[in-house]
Motif scaffolding. Structure first.
Motif, PDB file in Angstrom:
ATOM      1  N   SER A 110       0.928  -1.201  -0.047  1.00 37.08           N
ATOM      2  CA  SER A 110      -0.087  -0.087  -0.140  1.00 37.08           C
ATOM      3  C   SER A 110       0.883   1.268  -0.084  1.00 37.08           C
ATOM      4  CB  SER A 110      -0.789   0.045   1.281  1.00 37.08           C
ATOM      5  OG  SER A 110      -1.985   1.020   1.191  1.00 37.08           O
ATOM      6  N   VAL A 111       1.631   1.420   0.811  1.00 33.36           N
ATOM      7  CA  VAL A 111       2.409   2.619   1.057  1.00 33.36           C
ATOM      8  C   VAL A 111       3.383   2.938   0.036  1.00 33.36           C
ATOM      9  CG1 VAL A 111       4.072   3.945   2.419  1.00 33.36           C
ATOM     10  CG2 VAL A 111       2.214   2.569   3.548  1.00 33.36           C
ATOM     11  N   VAL A 112       4.186   1.835  -0.480  1.00 34.65           N
ATOM     12  CA  VAL A 112       5.207   1.865  -1.659  1.00 34.65           C
ATOM     13  C   VAL A 112       4.548   2.272  -2.630  1.00 34.65           C
ATOM     14  CG1 VAL A 112       7.124   0.974  -3.056  1.00 34.65           C
ATOM     15  CG2 VAL A 112       6.995   0.485  -0.422  1.00 34.65           C
ATOM     16  N   PRO A 113       3.339   1.656  -3.393  1.00 37.23           N
ATOM     17  CA  PRO A 113       2.872   2.135  -4.437  1.00 37.23           C
ATOM     18  C   PRO A 113       2.208   3.450  -4.233  1.00 37.23           C
ATOM     19  CG  PRO A 113       2.222  -0.023  -3.915  1.00 37.23           C
ATOM     20  CD  PRO A 113       2.950   0.408  -2.958  1.00 37.23           C
ATOM     21  N   ALA A 114       1.826   3.898  -3.290  1.00 40.46           N
ATOM     22  CA  ALA A 114       1.442   5.382  -3.156  1.00 40.46           C
ATOM     23  C   ALA A 114       2.438   6.381  -2.976  1.00 40.46           C
ATOM     24  CB  ALA A 114       0.542   5.364  -1.611  1.00 40.46           C
ATOM     25  N   PHE A 115       3.479   6.052  -2.527  1.00 41.10           N
ATOM     26  CA  PHE A 115       4.894   7.016  -2.770  1.00 41.10           C
ATOM     27  C   PHE A 115       5.299   6.894  -3.946  1.00 41.10           C
ATOM     28  CE2 PHE A 115       7.069   6.424   1.892  1.00 41.10           C
ATOM     29  CZ  PHE A 115       6.135   7.077   2.433  1.00 41.10           C
ATOM     30  N   LEU A 116       5.364   5.985  -4.744  1.00 42.90           N
ATOM     31  CA  LEU A 116       5.692   5.743  -6.075  1.00 42.90           C
ATOM     32  C   LEU A 116       4.972   6.763  -6.946  1.00 42.90           C
ATOM     33  CD1 LEU A 116       6.769   2.093  -6.628  1.00 42.90           C
ATOM     34  CD2 LEU A 116       8.435   4.112  -6.597  1.00 42.90           C
ATOM     35  N   GLY A 117       3.626   7.002  -6.713  1.00 40.36           N
ATOM     36  CA  GLY A 117       2.536   7.753  -7.648  1.00 40.36           C
ATOM     37  C   GLY A 117       2.802   9.137  -7.455  1.00 40.36           C
ATOM     38  N   TYR A 160       5.919  13.245  -2.124  1.00 40.82           N
ATOM     39  CA  TYR A 160       6.587  12.143  -1.479  1.00 40.82           C
ATOM     40  C   TYR A 160       7.392  12.499  -0.166  1.00 40.82           C
ATOM     41  CZ  TYR A 160      10.242   8.686  -0.887  1.00 40.82           C
ATOM     42  OH  TYR A 160      11.331   8.077  -0.227  1.00 40.82           O
ATOM     43  N   VAL A 161       8.273  13.582  -0.448  1.00 44.12           N
ATOM     44  CA  VAL A 161       9.084  13.721   0.885  1.00 44.12           C
ATOM     45  C   VAL A 161       8.265  14.412   1.716  1.00 44.12           C
ATOM     46  CG1 VAL A 161      10.898  15.604   1.678  1.00 44.12           C
ATOM     47  CG2 VAL A 161      11.213  14.530  -0.769  1.00 44.12           C
ATOM     48  N   ALA A 162       7.057  15.115   1.763  1.00 43.51           N
ATOM     49  CA  ALA A 162       6.409  15.740   2.690  1.00 43.51           C
ATOM     50  C   ALA A 162       5.666  14.295   3.310  1.00 43.51           C
ATOM     51  CB  ALA A 162       5.236  16.528   2.345  1.00 43.51           C
ATOM     52  N   ALA A 163       5.094  13.368   2.452  1.00 45.42           N
ATOM     53  CA  ALA A 163       4.414  12.241   3.129  1.00 45.42           C
ATOM     54  C   ALA A 163       5.421  11.256   3.773  1.00 45.42           C
ATOM     55  CB  ALA A 163       3.529  11.589   1.888  1.00 45.42           C
ATOM     56  N   HIS A 164       6.510  11.091   3.290  1.00 48.04           N
ATOM     57  CA  HIS A 164       7.442  10.367   4.001  1.00 48.04           C
ATOM     58  C   HIS A 164       7.725  10.733   5.581  1.00 48.04           C
ATOM     59  CE1 HIS A 164      10.874   7.224   3.300  1.00 48.04           C
ATOM     60  NE2 HIS A 164      11.162   7.738   4.473  1.00 48.04           N
TER      61      HIS A 164
END
Length: 145
Positions: free
Chosen positions: A26-33, A39-43
């Motif tokens: 779940s998380v990795v595919p969301a990050f990749l999109g 991405y930096v903010a979400a990470h």
């Protein structure tokens, strides 16, 4: 006491495998999109509670597995401990340095070398190790219980 350790190794390895499995699905595919700045903010947001809890969970399970390996003269519990040490090693040597790099960014540089594919690959490795540790622990508990 030994029965409590049986429960702890199943719970600890189950939590580690489950969390890493969910991150991979779940998380990795969301990050990749996401765009790099998103991405930096979400990470930054996602790792806040993960960072202090997961190392304790994994390493606590390693200790419980090691105790069971000695007390029960059980190779499978020892193998599970080694597999979880692999999870910890991959985390600390590969994923955590990437996490620190991403979290240190104020802005994404134009020459940014996107770490998401590398991070995903390392995460898949530690996810596989964690799932293997859970399976080995389950077999060990059934075989020795």
């Amino acid at each position: 006491m030994v029965a409590v350790l049986d429960v702890l190794v199943l719970a600890g390895s189950g939590i580690a495998a489950g969390v890493l499995f969910c991150v991979a699905l779940s998380v990795v595919p969301a990050f990749l999109g996401m765009e790099p700045a998103q991405y930096v903010a979400a990470h930054r947001l996602i790792g806040k509670n993960y960072d202090p809890v997961m190392p304790l969970t994994v390493l606590g399970t390693v200790v419980a597995d090691a105790v069971l390996a000695v007390v029960r003269s059980s190779v499978p519990f020892g193998l599970a401990a080694v597999l979880l040490l692999g999870v910890s090693a991959v985390s600390h040597l590969a994923n955590v340095p990437i996490n620190r790099l991403v979290k240190s960014l104020d802005t994404v540089p134009s020459t940014w070398d996107d770490p998401r594919p590398r991070w995903r690959n390392w995460n898949l490795l530690r996810t596989g190790l964690a799932i293997a540790a859970l399976l080995v622990n389950a077999i060990a508990v059934v075989a020795t219980g």
